[in-house]
Design a protein around this motif. Structure first.
Motif, mmCIF file in Angstrom:
data_model
loop_
_atom_site.group_PDB
_atom_site.id
_atom_site.type_symbol
_atom_site.label_atom_id
_atom_site.label_comp_id
_atom_site.label_asym_id
_atom_site.label_seq_id
_atom_site.Cartn_x
_atom_site.Cartn_y
_atom_site.Cartn_z
ATOM 1 N N MET A 1 0.821 -1.192 0.000
ATOM 2 C CA MET A 1 0.000 0.000 0.000
ATOM 3 C C MET A 1 0.868 1.259 0.000
ATOM 4 O O MET A 1 0.556 2.224 -0.686
ATOM 5 N N VAL A 3 3.831 1.493 -1.181
ATOM 6 C CA VAL A 3 4.495 1.612 -2.485
ATOM 7 C C VAL A 3 3.536 2.237 -3.493
ATOM 8 O O VAL A 3 3.924 3.104 -4.287
ATOM 9 N N LEU A 4 2.268 1.856 -3.467
ATOM 10 C CA LEU A 4 1.265 2.426 -4.369
ATOM 11 C C LEU A 4 1.076 3.905 -4.092
ATOM 12 O O LEU A 4 0.965 4.717 -5.028
ATOM 13 N N LEU A 5 1.063 4.273 -2.813
ATOM 14 C CA LEU A 5 0.937 5.679 -2.453
ATOM 15 C C LEU A 5 2.142 6.472 -2.954
ATOM 16 O O LEU A 5 1.997 7.579 -3.482
ATOM 17 N N LEU A 7 4.035 5.696 -5.509
ATOM 18 C CA LEU A 7 3.961 5.783 -6.965
ATOM 19 C C LEU A 7 2.939 6.835 -7.406
ATOM 20 O O LEU A 7 3.165 7.564 -8.369
ATOM 21 N N CYS A 8 1.813 6.915 -6.687
ATOM 22 C CA CYS A 8 0.810 7.936 -7.012
ATOM 23 C C CYS A 8 1.356 9.330 -6.764
ATOM 24 O O CYS A 8 1.161 10.253 -7.580
#
Length: 98
Positions: A1, A3-5, A7-8
Motif C-alpha cells: 500500500m 508503495v502504491l501511495l 507511486l501515485c
C-alpha cells in the motif's frame, strides 16, 4: 500500500513538474518571439533614422568638402576643355545599304 501511495505521489509530482515545464517553455518561446519582434522594430526604426540623418548630412558634407575638391574640379575641367577643343568635331559617316 505504501508503495502504491509513493507511486501515485511520484506520478502527481511528475505530472505537475511536466505541466510547469510546458508552461515555462511556452513563456520562453513567447518572450523570445516578442523580443525578436521588438528587435526587428528597433532595427527598422534605426535604419529609418539613419536614412533621415544621411539625407540631411550628406549634402552638408558635400558642401563642406567642396573647398578641398575645388582645385581637382578645376584641373578636371581644364583637361576636359583642352581635350574637347584639341581636335575638330567630325561625325562618323553612316551608310545605309538596301
Amino acid at each position: 500500500m505504501a508503495v502504491l501511495l509513493m507511486l501515485c505521489l511520484l506520478a502527481v509530482f511528475g505530472g505537475v513538474w511536466l505541466l510547469f515545464a510546458a508552461l515555462w517553455l511556452m513563456f520562453r518561446i513567447t518572450f523570445w518571439f516578442v523580443g525578436g519582434l521588438f528587435g526587428f522594430m528597433a532595427i527598422g526604426i534605426s535604419l529609418l533614422v539613419l536614412g533621415l540623418v544621411a539625407l540631411v548630412m550628406l549634402p552638408l558634407l558635400g558642401l563642406m568638402m567642396l573647398p578641398f575638391a575645388f582645385p581637382l574640379l578645376l584641373v578636371v575641367g581644364l583637361v576636359w576643355l583642352l581635350t574637347r577643343n584639341s581636335h575638330g568635331y567630325r561625325p562618323i559617316p553612316v551608310t545605309i545599304r538596301r
